[in-house]
Design a protein around this motif. Sequence first.
Motif, PDB file in Angstrom:
ATOM      1  N   LYS A  45       0.825  -1.207   0.000  1.00  0.00           N
ATOM      2  CA  LYS A  45       0.000   0.000   0.000  1.00  0.00           C
ATOM      3  C   LYS A  45       0.859   1.257   0.000  1.00  0.00           C
ATOM      4  CE  LYS A  45      -3.949  -2.211   2.147  1.00  0.00           C
ATOM      5  NZ  LYS A  45      -4.756  -2.347   3.352  1.00  0.00           N
ATOM      6  N   LEU A  46       1.909   1.256   0.793  1.00  0.00           N
ATOM      7  CA  LEU A  46       2.817   2.399   0.829  1.00  0.00           C
ATOM      8  C   LEU A  46       3.526   2.574  -0.509  1.00  0.00           C
ATOM      9  CD1 LEU A  46       4.223   1.718   4.373  1.00  0.00           C
ATOM     10  CD2 LEU A  46       3.080   3.844   3.688  1.00  0.00           C
ATOM     11  N   SER A  47       3.994   1.479  -1.063  1.00  0.00           N
ATOM     12  CA  SER A  47       4.699   1.523  -2.341  1.00  0.00           C
ATOM     13  C   SER A  47       3.802   2.065  -3.444  1.00  0.00           C
ATOM     14  CB  SER A  47       5.194   0.111  -2.700  1.00  0.00           C
ATOM     15  OG  SER A  47       5.868   0.117  -3.923  1.00  0.00           O
ATOM     16  N   GLU A  48       2.575   1.586  -3.496  1.00  0.00           N
ATOM     17  CA  GLU A  48       1.624   2.056  -4.512  1.00  0.00           C
ATOM     18  C   GLU A  48       1.371   3.561  -4.355  1.00  0.00           C
ATOM     19  OE1 GLU A  48      -3.042   1.419  -5.714  1.00  0.00           O
ATOM     20  OE2 GLU A  48      -1.959  -0.268  -4.815  1.00  0.00           O
ATOM     21  N   TYR A  49       1.169   3.995  -3.127  1.00  0.00           N
ATOM     22  CA  TYR A  49       0.943   5.422  -2.891  1.00  0.00           C
ATOM     23  C   TYR A  49       2.139   6.245  -3.385  1.00  0.00           C
ATOM     24  CZ  TYR A  49       0.728   9.959  -0.812  1.00  0.00           C
ATOM     25  OH  TYR A  49       0.742  11.318  -0.669  1.00  0.00           O
ATOM     26  N   LEU A  50       3.331   5.830  -2.999  1.00  0.00           N
ATOM     27  CA  LEU A  50       4.523   6.595  -3.352  1.00  0.00           C
ATOM     28  C   LEU A  50       4.769   6.610  -4.856  1.00  0.00           C
ATOM     29  CD1 LEU A  50       6.781   5.436  -0.406  1.00  0.00           C
ATOM     30  CD2 LEU A  50       5.890   7.748  -0.771  1.00  0.00           C
ATOM     31  N   GLU A  51       4.553   5.478  -5.509  1.00  0.00           N
ATOM     32  CA  GLU A  51       4.742   5.416  -6.964  1.00  0.00           C
ATOM     33  C   GLU A  51       3.798   6.376  -7.682  1.00  0.00           C
ATOM     34  OE1 GLU A  51       4.371   1.305  -8.018  1.00  0.00           O
ATOM     35  OE2 GLU A  51       6.355   0.811  -7.246  1.00  0.00           O
ATOM     36  N   GLU A  52       2.601   6.522  -7.163  1.00  0.00           N
ATOM     37  CA  GLU A  52       1.584   7.342  -7.833  1.00  0.00           C
ATOM     38  C   GLU A  52       1.580   8.803  -7.393  1.00  0.00           C
ATOM     39  OE1 GLU A  52      -2.140   5.344  -7.207  1.00  0.00           O
ATOM     40  OE2 GLU A  52      -1.508   3.571  -8.338  1.00  0.00           O
ATOM     41  N   ASN A  53       2.113   9.101  -6.211  1.00  0.00           N
ATOM     42  CA  ASN A  53       1.908  10.436  -5.645  1.00  0.00           C
ATOM     43  C   ASN A  53       3.146  11.178  -5.158  1.00  0.00           C
ATOM     44  OD1 ASN A  53      -1.163  10.452  -5.552  1.00  0.00           O
ATOM     45  ND2 ASN A  53      -0.675   8.560  -4.472  1.00  0.00           N
ATOM     46  N   ALA A  54       4.262  10.529  -5.056  1.00  0.00           N
ATOM     47  CA  ALA A  54       5.411  11.165  -4.403  1.00  0.00           C
ATOM     48  C   ALA A  54       6.471  11.594  -5.412  1.00  0.00           C
ATOM     49  CB  ALA A  54       6.007  10.229  -3.360  1.00  0.00           C
ATOM     50  N   ALA A  55       6.211  12.695  -6.077  1.00  0.00           N
ATOM     51  CA  ALA A  55       7.180  13.231  -7.037  1.00  0.00           C
ATOM     52  C   ALA A  55       8.480  13.614  -6.339  1.00  0.00           C
ATOM     53  CB  ALA A  55       6.585  14.426  -7.761  1.00  0.00           C
ATOM     54  N   TYR A  56       8.427  13.821  -5.025  1.00  0.00           N
ATOM     55  CA  TYR A  56       9.612  14.190  -4.250  1.00  0.00           C
ATOM     56  C   TYR A  56      10.550  13.019  -3.988  1.00  0.00           C
ATOM     57  CZ  TYR A  56       6.639  12.446  -0.452  1.00  0.00           C
ATOM     58  OH  TYR A  56       5.813  11.674   0.329  1.00  0.00           O
ATOM     59  N   LEU A  57      10.136  11.802  -4.345  1.00  0.00           N
ATOM     60  CA  LEU A  57      10.966  10.615  -4.116  1.00  0.00           C
ATOM     61  C   LEU A  57      11.613  10.219  -5.444  1.00  0.00           C
ATOM     62  CD1 LEU A  57      11.820   8.505  -2.010  1.00  0.00           C
ATOM     63  CD2 LEU A  57       9.823   7.159  -2.671  1.00  0.00           C
ATOM     64  N   PRO A  58      12.919  10.501  -5.615  1.00  0.00           N
ATOM     65  CA  PRO A  58      13.558  10.272  -6.906  1.00  0.00           C
ATOM     66  C   PRO A  58      13.735   8.799  -7.277  1.00  0.00           C
ATOM     67  CG  PRO A  58      15.181  11.013  -5.311  1.00  0.00           C
ATOM     68  CD  PRO A  58      13.836  11.095  -4.645  1.00  0.00           C
ATOM     69  N   SER A  59      13.709   7.907  -6.289  1.00  0.00           N
ATOM     70  CA  SER A  59      13.904   6.480  -6.556  1.00  0.00           C
ATOM     71  C   SER A  59      13.177   5.657  -5.502  1.00  0.00           C
ATOM     72  CB  SER A  59      15.393   6.144  -6.530  1.00  0.00           C
ATOM     73  OG  SER A  59      15.600   4.756  -6.526  1.00  0.00           O
ATOM     74  N   MET A  60      12.482   4.616  -5.950  1.00  0.00           N
ATOM     75  CA  MET A  60      11.794   3.739  -5.003  1.00  0.00           C
ATOM     76  C   MET A  60      12.794   2.936  -4.175  1.00  0.00           C
ATOM     77  SD  MET A  60       8.612   4.335  -4.948  1.00  0.00           S
ATOM     78  CE  MET A  60       7.944   2.898  -4.098  1.00  0.00           C
ATOM     79  N   THR A  61      14.029   2.874  -4.620  1.00  0.00           N
ATOM     80  CA  THR A  61      15.063   2.196  -3.839  1.00  0.00           C
ATOM     81  C   THR A  61      15.230   2.863  -2.477  1.00  0.00           C
ATOM     82  OG1 THR A  61      16.204   1.571  -5.869  1.00  0.00           O
ATOM     83  CG2 THR A  61      17.495   1.498  -3.841  1.00  0.00           C
ATOM     84  N   ILE A  62      15.058   4.171  -2.430  1.00  0.00           N
ATOM     85  CA  ILE A  62      15.154   4.902  -1.161  1.00  0.00           C
ATOM     86  C   ILE A  62      14.054   4.432  -0.215  1.00  0.00           C
ATOM     87  CG2 ILE A  62      15.051   7.192  -0.081  1.00  0.00           C
ATOM     88  CD1 ILE A  62      16.069   8.254  -2.884  1.00  0.00           C
ATOM     89  N   PHE A  63      12.835   4.293  -0.739  1.00  0.00           N
ATOM     90  CA  PHE A  63      11.735   3.770   0.075  1.00  0.00           C
ATOM     91  C   PHE A  63      12.042   2.349   0.534  1.00  0.00           C
ATOM     92  CE2 PHE A  63       7.878   1.041  -0.160  1.00  0.00           C
ATOM     93  CZ  PHE A  63       7.358   1.361   1.089  1.00  0.00           C
ATOM     94  N   ASP A  64      12.537   1.519  -0.387  1.00  0.00           N
ATOM     95  CA  ASP A  64      12.850   0.132  -0.034  1.00  0.00           C
ATOM     96  C   ASP A  64      13.850   0.065   1.121  1.00  0.00           C
ATOM     97  OD1 ASP A  64      11.152  -0.833  -2.012  1.00  0.00           O
ATOM     98  OD2 ASP A  64      12.760  -1.112  -3.475  1.00  0.00           O
ATOM     99  N   GLU A  65      14.868   0.905   1.068  1.00  0.00           N
ATOM    100  CA  GLU A  65      15.874   0.930   2.142  1.00  0.00           C
ATOM    101  C   GLU A  65      15.251   1.394   3.459  1.00  0.00           C
ATOM    102  OE1 GLU A  65      19.049   3.377   0.686  1.00  0.00           O
ATOM    103  OE2 GLU A  65      19.529   1.972  -0.920  1.00  0.00           O
ATOM    104  N   ALA A  66      14.435   2.435   3.386  1.00  0.00           N
ATOM    105  CA  ALA A  66      13.781   2.940   4.600  1.00  0.00           C
ATOM    106  C   ALA A  66      12.820   1.898   5.163  1.00  0.00           C
ATOM    107  CB  ALA A  66      13.048   4.245   4.302  1.00  0.00           C
TER     108      ALA A  66
END
Length: 76
Positions: A45-66
């Motif tokens: 759910k978090l990943s889907e939200y970030l992929e669709e809405n978080a232009a401030y996140l340059p790479s999903m790898t950052i989310f994965d690490e966090a």
Amino acid sequence: MAYRQSFYQFLMTLRNPDSNEDIAAFANNAQFDSTFPRHEQDYEKLSEYLEENAAYLPSMTIFDEAYQEYKDKMQY
């Protein structure tokens, strides 16, 4: 069942406006995202939200690490 903080609550502990670290920048920006799912714990759910809405996140790898840090702290 023990209380488990949300990913957002965990992420807020990583804020640091003086840091150049990617995760700190993610946390700093997420703080100002008024639609961030603040009570969510689920990766998908978090990943889907970030992929669709978080232009401030340059790479999903950052989310994965966090998220991995979050899982380690919460001992999933």
